[in-house]
Design a protein around this motif. Structure first.
Motif, short mmCIF file in Angstrom:
data_model
loop_
_atom_site.label_atom_id
_atom_site.label_comp_id
_atom_site.label_asym_id
_atom_site.label_seq_id
_atom_site.Cartn_x
_atom_site.Cartn_y
_atom_site.Cartn_z
N PRO A 192 34.21 -5.14 30.78
CA PRO A 192 35.42 -5.25 29.96
C PRO A 192 35.76 -3.92 29.28
O PRO A 192 34.90 -3.32 28.62
CB PRO A 192 35.07 -6.32 28.93
N PRO A 193 36.98 -3.43 29.43
CA PRO A 193 37.38 -2.16 28.81
C PRO A 193 37.99 -2.37 27.43
O PRO A 193 38.29 -3.50 27.02
CB PRO A 193 38.45 -1.65 29.78
N THR A 194 38.17 -1.28 26.71
CA THR A 194 39.01 -1.27 25.53
C THR A 194 40.41 -0.86 25.96
O THR A 194 40.58 0.06 26.76
CB THR A 194 38.48 -0.26 24.49
N VAL A 195 41.42 -1.55 25.44
CA VAL A 195 42.81 -1.23 25.79
C VAL A 195 43.53 -0.74 24.54
O VAL A 195 43.42 -1.34 23.47
CB VAL A 195 43.53 -2.47 26.37
N ALA A 221 45.25 -10.64 25.53
CA ALA A 221 44.03 -10.14 26.17
C ALA A 221 43.12 -11.29 26.56
O ALA A 221 43.04 -12.30 25.86
CB ALA A 221 43.30 -9.20 25.21
N VAL A 222 42.42 -11.12 27.68
CA VAL A 222 41.49 -12.13 28.17
C VAL A 222 40.14 -11.46 28.40
O VAL A 222 39.95 -10.70 29.36
CB VAL A 222 41.99 -12.76 29.49
N ASP A 223 39.20 -11.68 27.49
CA ASP A 223 37.83 -11.16 27.59
C ASP A 223 37.74 -9.65 27.44
O ASP A 223 36.80 -9.02 27.94
CB ASP A 223 37.19 -11.59 28.92
N TYR A 224 38.69 -9.04 26.77
CA TYR A 224 38.61 -7.61 26.44
C TYR A 224 39.38 -7.38 25.15
O TYR A 224 40.16 -8.23 24.72
CB TYR A 224 39.16 -6.73 27.57
N ILE A 242 41.10 -6.90 36.54
CA ILE A 242 40.43 -6.54 37.80
C ILE A 242 39.11 -5.84 37.53
O ILE A 242 38.12 -6.06 38.24
CB ILE A 242 41.36 -5.67 38.66
N SER A 243 39.08 -5.01 36.48
CA SER A 243 37.82 -4.35 36.12
C SER A 243 36.74 -5.38 35.82
O SER A 243 35.58 -5.24 36.24
CB SER A 243 38.04 -3.44 34.91
N GLY A 274 48.52 -2.48 32.78
CA GLY A 274 47.31 -2.34 31.98
C GLY A 274 46.51 -3.62 31.92
O GLY A 274 45.27 -3.60 31.98
N ARG A 275 47.18 -4.75 31.81
CA ARG A 275 46.49 -6.05 31.77
C ARG A 275 45.82 -6.34 33.11
O ARG A 275 44.70 -6.87 33.14
CB ARG A 275 47.50 -7.16 31.42
#
Length: 313
Positions: A171-174, A185-188, A163-164, A157-158
């Motif tokens: 940036p997605p929501t996880v 998390a890095v920038d999301y 990669i996204s 997931g990370r």
């Protein structure tokens, strides 16, 4: 020529065994392994005995598809040289012992065309190449949309999130329910799905491996949205048809990486656009492999376990 390998004799029974290696050909390289990773997806299923049957499946077997080592011998037709650091995504060099996927051993004989040359500075982080390529394969598929929601904040997931951002700048929501995995998390953003009120996600990537989530994921989709099954599921998947019908939901399965995905990931890493930092959390000497595998599969704080083979090479 011999090797010391992790051998899964039967479910939940792991041993270190000395095995004879298949003699190398002109197309092969002999690799002394420095580090190998433990997969909490496919290897957990092999360990627990829940891996669905497929051709070549059976015990005893040598697991592993995440090894990094250095070439000690190169065949005359191999475009590699001794001392070169390489990533090995698997090997079948153990005679009658199955290699599924066969890279968790102190020494390997493998076709040179299967390995990937690595920069020395990448070190143990190179074991993450296969997972990164798996994530890239899901995002880079023809006509695919980048994820705006990712289910699961494990290593895969990370990597999907990183990669996204690297290739789509989106940036997605996880989603993550386990408090031990919220950080990093890095920038999301990472959120418990129970605290997320959105029901208009256009692209949901599920890497949880939970076969019972489809109904809840469909309920969070926008009309015409897509769910990407990017994990591995040992149980049958099913969902209620009416909600999926109302949303015109689409399902897509993301299979394993292809060689071109490894090339693309290596380029992103070398260009400084993708970092593999902070994803390896646990280390064990390979001589203690049995305990290492149990920790990898049972400790929720373990994102990625690395076995160090230096004392056994």
């Amino acid at each position: 020529m011999e090797t010391i390998a992790v051998v899964l004799k039967q479910p939940e029974q792991i041993e270190l065994n000395r095995l004879a290696l298949t003699p190398p050909t002109a197309d092969d390289v002999v690799v002394d392994v420095d580090w190998s990773g433990v997969s909490t997806g496919t290897e957990r299923l092999l360990w627990s005995g829940r891996m669905p049957s497929f051709p070549g499946m059976g015990y005893p077997l040598v697991p592993g598809y995440e090894s990094v080592g250095h070439v000690v011998e190169a065949g005359s037709a191999a475009d590699l040289h001794p001392g070169q650091r390489v990533f090995v995504p698997g090997a079948k060099c153990f005679g009658e012992i199955r290699g599924l996927f066969g890279a968790s051993a102190s020494r390997l004989v493998v076709p040179a065309k299967r390995v990937v040359a690595l920069d020395q500075s990448l070190g143990e982080r190179g074991i993450l190449l296969a997972l990164a390529a798996t994530a890239y394969h899901a995002i880079a598929a023809r006509g695919a949309s980048a994820p705006d929601c990712i289910v699961g904040h494990g290593v895969l997931g990370r990597l999907l999130a990183r990669i996204s951002i690297a290739v789509r700048n989106e940036p997605p929501t996880v989603w993550e329910k386990n408090p031990a995995r919220i950080g990093g998390a890095v920038d999301y953003g990472v959120i418990d799905p129970e605290h997320d009120t959105r029901r208009d996600y256009k692209s949901i990537y599920d890497v949880s491996g939970d076969a019972g989530l489809l109904d809840s994921l469909i309920g969070r989709m926008a009309r015409g949205g897509e769910i990407v099954l990017a994990g591995f599921y040992s149980e049958r998947l099913s969902f209620a048809f009416p909600p999926a019908f109302m949303r015109e939901a689409r399902l897509r399965t993301a299979a394993e990486w292809q060689p071109s995905d490894l090339v693309a990931i290596k380029s992103l890493i070398e260009a400084g656009r993708l970092s593999l930092d902070g994803l390896i959390t646990h280390h064990h000497d390979a001589s203690d492999a049995s305990n290492a595998y149990r920790i990898a599969f049972e400790d929720p704080a373990c994102l990625k376990m690395v076995l160090n083979w230096s004392s056994l090479s």
